[in-house]
Design a protein around this motif. Structure first.
Motif, PDB file in Angstrom:
ATOM      1  N   GLU A 176     -19.822  25.339 -42.987  1.00  0.00           N
ATOM      2  CA  GLU A 176     -20.462  24.869 -41.767  1.00  0.00           C
ATOM      3  C   GLU A 176     -21.096  26.027 -41.011  1.00  0.00           C
ATOM      4  OE1 GLU A 176     -18.361  21.408 -39.872  1.00  0.00           O
ATOM      5  OE2 GLU A 176     -18.540  22.717 -38.134  1.00  0.00           O
ATOM      6  N   GLY A 177     -22.302  25.783 -40.492  1.00  0.00           N
ATOM      7  CA  GLY A 177     -22.987  26.803 -39.712  1.00  0.00           C
ATOM      8  C   GLY A 177     -23.643  26.194 -38.495  1.00  0.00           C
ATOM      9  N   THR A 178     -24.356  27.031 -37.744  1.00  0.00           N
ATOM     10  CA  THR A 178     -25.022  26.609 -36.518  1.00  0.00           C
ATOM     11  C   THR A 178     -26.520  26.837 -36.654  1.00  0.00           C
ATOM     12  OG1 THR A 178     -23.087  27.256 -35.240  1.00  0.00           O
ATOM     13  CG2 THR A 178     -25.137  26.978 -34.022  1.00  0.00           C
ATOM     14  N   LEU A 179     -27.313  25.817 -36.325  1.00  0.00           N
ATOM     15  CA  LEU A 179     -28.767  25.964 -36.383  1.00  0.00           C
ATOM     16  C   LEU A 179     -29.216  26.865 -35.239  1.00  0.00           C
ATOM     17  CD1 LEU A 179     -31.470  25.157 -37.672  1.00  0.00           C
ATOM     18  CD2 LEU A 179     -31.523  23.212 -36.075  1.00  0.00           C
ATOM     19  N   LEU A 180     -29.837  28.016 -35.595  1.00  0.00           N
ATOM     20  CA  LEU A 180     -30.273  28.979 -34.576  1.00  0.00           C
ATOM     21  C   LEU A 180     -31.665  28.669 -34.064  1.00  0.00           C
ATOM     22  CD1 LEU A 180     -29.142  32.413 -36.053  1.00  0.00           C
ATOM     23  CD2 LEU A 180     -27.943  30.961 -34.412  1.00  0.00           C
ATOM     24  N   THR A 181     -32.566  28.297 -34.984  1.00  0.00           N
ATOM     25  CA  THR A 181     -33.949  28.012 -34.603  1.00  0.00           C
ATOM     26  C   THR A 181     -34.614  27.265 -35.747  1.00  0.00           C
ATOM     27  OG1 THR A 181     -36.006  28.975 -33.752  1.00  0.00           O
ATOM     28  CG2 THR A 181     -34.882  30.188 -35.498  1.00  0.00           C
ATOM     29  N   TYR A 182     -35.757  26.664 -35.474  1.00  0.00           N
ATOM     30  CA  TYR A 182     -36.509  25.994 -36.544  1.00  0.00           C
ATOM     31  C   TYR A 182     -37.967  25.879 -36.137  1.00  0.00           C
ATOM     32  CZ  TYR A 182     -36.607  21.700 -33.783  1.00  0.00           C
ATOM     33  OH  TYR A 182     -36.823  20.778 -32.797  1.00  0.00           O
ATOM     34  N   THR A 183     -38.794  25.552 -37.128  1.00  0.00           N
ATOM     35  CA  THR A 183     -40.196  25.266 -36.868  1.00  0.00           C
ATOM     36  C   THR A 183     -40.574  24.044 -37.685  1.00  0.00           C
ATOM     37  OG1 THR A 183     -42.409  26.242 -36.695  1.00  0.00           O
ATOM     38  CG2 THR A 183     -41.169  26.728 -38.698  1.00  0.00           C
ATOM     39  N   VAL A 184     -41.653  23.396 -37.294  1.00  0.00           N
ATOM     40  CA  VAL A 184     -42.113  22.195 -37.990  1.00  0.00           C
ATOM     41  C   VAL A 184     -43.528  22.440 -38.501  1.00  0.00           C
ATOM     42  CG1 VAL A 184     -42.561  19.719 -37.827  1.00  0.00           C
ATOM     43  CG2 VAL A 184     -40.723  20.747 -36.462  1.00  0.00           C
ATOM     44  N   ARG A 240     -39.565  20.674 -41.906  1.00  0.00           N
ATOM     45  CA  ARG A 240     -38.790  21.389 -40.878  1.00  0.00           C
ATOM     46  C   ARG A 240     -38.033  22.515 -41.564  1.00  0.00           C
ATOM     47  NH1 ARG A 240     -38.769  16.034 -39.707  1.00  0.00           N
ATOM     48  NH2 ARG A 240     -39.394  15.492 -37.589  1.00  0.00           N
ATOM     49  N   ILE A 241     -38.258  23.757 -41.120  1.00  0.00           N
ATOM     50  CA  ILE A 241     -37.595  24.915 -41.711  1.00  0.00           C
ATOM     51  C   ILE A 241     -36.757  25.581 -40.620  1.00  0.00           C
ATOM     52  CG2 ILE A 241     -37.929  27.176 -42.780  1.00  0.00           C
ATOM     53  CD1 ILE A 241     -40.545  26.150 -43.924  1.00  0.00           C
ATOM     54  N   GLY A 242     -35.491  25.817 -40.926  1.00  0.00           N
ATOM     55  CA  GLY A 242     -34.608  26.381 -39.920  1.00  0.00           C
ATOM     56  C   GLY A 242     -33.812  27.578 -40.432  1.00  0.00           C
ATOM     57  N   ILE A 243     -33.266  28.327 -39.496  1.00  0.00           N
ATOM     58  CA  ILE A 243     -32.359  29.434 -39.802  1.00  0.00           C
ATOM     59  C   ILE A 243     -30.979  29.039 -39.293  1.00  0.00           C
ATOM     60  CG2 ILE A 243     -31.771  31.857 -39.350  1.00  0.00           C
ATOM     61  CD1 ILE A 243     -34.782  32.373 -39.006  1.00  0.00           C
ATOM     62  N   VAL A 244     -29.996  29.114 -40.196  1.00  0.00           N
ATOM     63  CA  VAL A 244     -28.625  28.735 -39.867  1.00  0.00           C
ATOM     64  C   VAL A 244     -27.723  29.958 -39.983  1.00  0.00           C
ATOM     65  CG1 VAL A 244     -26.642  27.373 -40.652  1.00  0.00           C
ATOM     66  CG2 VAL A 244     -28.917  26.335 -40.537  1.00  0.00           C
TER      67      VAL A 244
END
Ligand SMILES: [Zn+2]
Length: 105
Positions: free
Chosen positions: A35-43, A56-60
């Motif tokens: 389990e992790g936390t979504l830090l940011t994303y872009t669409v 949608r691309i995110g950094i976890v």
């Protein structure tokens, strides 16, 4: 998600390194983090061919500060807990590309 753990200083890294940046050890084992936390994303509304739109691309960030880039399976708010799966994320002319896809935990 499998990450590398330095046997010298216990630092976690992803992807795995050959030499630990912190202590210089070349001795690693692997550890499953889920389990992790979504830090940011872009669409991306005009993604590359073979990818679901909108993309949608995110950094976890996972335990130990390990971070990974991947697709979001659905809209997810920054700060939400997610789980990672390794799966086919793109298909082009019969070729399949694998990567991380994140879903709400
Ligand atoms: Zn180390």
């Amino acid at each position: 998600m499998r990450v590398a753990r330095c046997r010298g200083c216990r630092r976690l890294t992803y992807p795995a390194h050959f030499v630990c940046d912190d202590c210089g050890s070349r001795d690693f084992d692997s550890l499953e983090v889920s389990e992790g936390t979504l830090l940011t994303y872009t669409v991306l509304h005009v993604p590359p061919s073979g990818v679901v739109s909108p993309l949608r691309i995110g950094i976890v960030e996972f335990e130990g500060g390990v971070r990974a880039l991947g697709q979001l399976a659905e809209p997810i708010e920054v700060g939400a807990k997610v789980r990672a799966e390794w799966t086919v994320v793109r298909e082009v002319e019969g070729r399949r590309y694998e990567g991380f896809r994140f879903r709400p935990a």
